[in-house]
Scaffold this motif. Structure first.
Motif, short mmCIF file in Angstrom:
data_model
loop_
_atom_site.label_atom_id
_atom_site.label_comp_id
_atom_site.label_asym_id
_atom_site.label_seq_id
_atom_site.Cartn_x
_atom_site.Cartn_y
_atom_site.Cartn_z
N TRP A 1 2.46 2.64 2.41
CA TRP A 1 2.11 3.47 3.54
C TRP A 1 3.32 4.23 4.04
O TRP A 1 4.44 3.76 3.93
CB TRP A 1 1.63 2.62 4.72
CG TRP A 1 0.49 1.70 4.48
CD1 TRP A 1 -0.31 1.63 3.37
CD2 TRP A 1 0.03 0.68 5.37
NE1 TRP A 1 -1.23 0.64 3.51
CE2 TRP A 1 -1.06 0.04 4.73
CE3 TRP A 1 0.41 0.26 6.64
CZ2 TRP A 1 -1.75 -1.00 5.34
CZ3 TRP A 1 -0.28 -0.77 7.24
CH2 TRP A 1 -1.35 -1.39 6.60
N ARG B 1 -5.54 5.55 0.81
CA ARG B 1 -5.85 5.80 -0.60
C ARG B 1 -6.85 6.95 -0.74
O ARG B 1 -6.68 7.85 -1.55
CB ARG B 1 -6.40 4.53 -1.24
CG ARG B 1 -6.11 4.44 -2.73
CD ARG B 1 -6.65 3.15 -3.33
NE ARG B 1 -6.15 1.96 -2.64
CZ ARG B 1 -6.93 1.00 -2.12
NH1 ARG B 1 -8.24 1.09 -2.20
NH2 ARG B 1 -6.40 -0.04 -1.52
N GLY C 1 0.81 -1.22 0.00
CA GLY C 1 0.00 0.00 0.00
C GLY C 1 0.84 1.26 0.00
O GLY C 1 0.30 2.36 -0.01
N SER D 1 -5.08 0.68 4.25
CA SER D 1 -4.81 0.98 2.83
C SER D 1 -5.92 1.82 2.23
O SER D 1 -5.67 2.80 1.53
CB SER D 1 -4.64 -0.31 2.03
OG SER D 1 -3.39 -0.88 2.28
#
Ligand SMILES: [Zn+2]
Length: 157
Positions: free
Chosen positions: A39, A69, A37, A65
């Motif tokens: 992050w 997003r 993801g 995630s």
């Protein structure tokens, strides 16, 4: 990108909410989710707080995630909107500037011909309104700031 140390920091925040017990396998799984993801620790921590502040569902990496997003999309849209506003302002400024420029030009009369240039020069044969020139060996004749004395005599007569 988060390293395993940062994943542990993130999971400490998660544990503060749900008291989950973590094995090494869990940390590896969360590290993998963080990598996929993309992050950052700050984003992920914020997503955890966001999740447990608004719902009572057991937190999964997918929640983090999804929140990250959504945040990034929101940010990108705000930035896009910001650019558009800035661009529109810039265009308005440019257009206003163009208008001013045209007015300036319209107000200006053509520059008057200096009296010393009113008649043709008997010395270098510069025409009326043109500056005196001196011949140049390898280029076009060079315009002179002053006029030839004989031209001054013509102007005076
Ligand atoms: Zn001349």
């Amino acid at each position: 990108m988060m390293d395993s140390q940062q994943v542990r920091q993130l999971l400490a925040v998660v544990i503060a909410y749900d008291n989950r017990k973590l094995a090494d396998a869990n940390i590896l799984a969360w590290t993998e989710a963080a990598r996929r993801g993309r992050w950052t620790l700050a984003e992920a921590v914020d997503a955890v707080h966001e999740h447990y502040a608004s719902q009572s569902v057991w937190l999964m990496p997918g929640h983090v995630s999804a929140t990250i997003r959504a945040r990034r999309q929101d940010l990108a849209q705000r930035e896009q909107a910001g650019y558009q506003i800035a661009a529109a302002a810039e265009v308005r400024e440019l257009v206003a500037g163009v208008g001013r420029h045209v007015d300036d030009v319209a107000e200006h009369e053509p520059a008057p011909v200096p009296s010393k240039w009113r008649s043709a020069c008997p010395h270098c044969h510069a025409g009326p309104g043109a500056p005196c020139v001196r011949p140049s060996r390898d280029a076009a004749p060079v315009a002179l700031a002053n006029v030839h004395p004989s031209r001054l005599n013509v102007a005076a007569s």
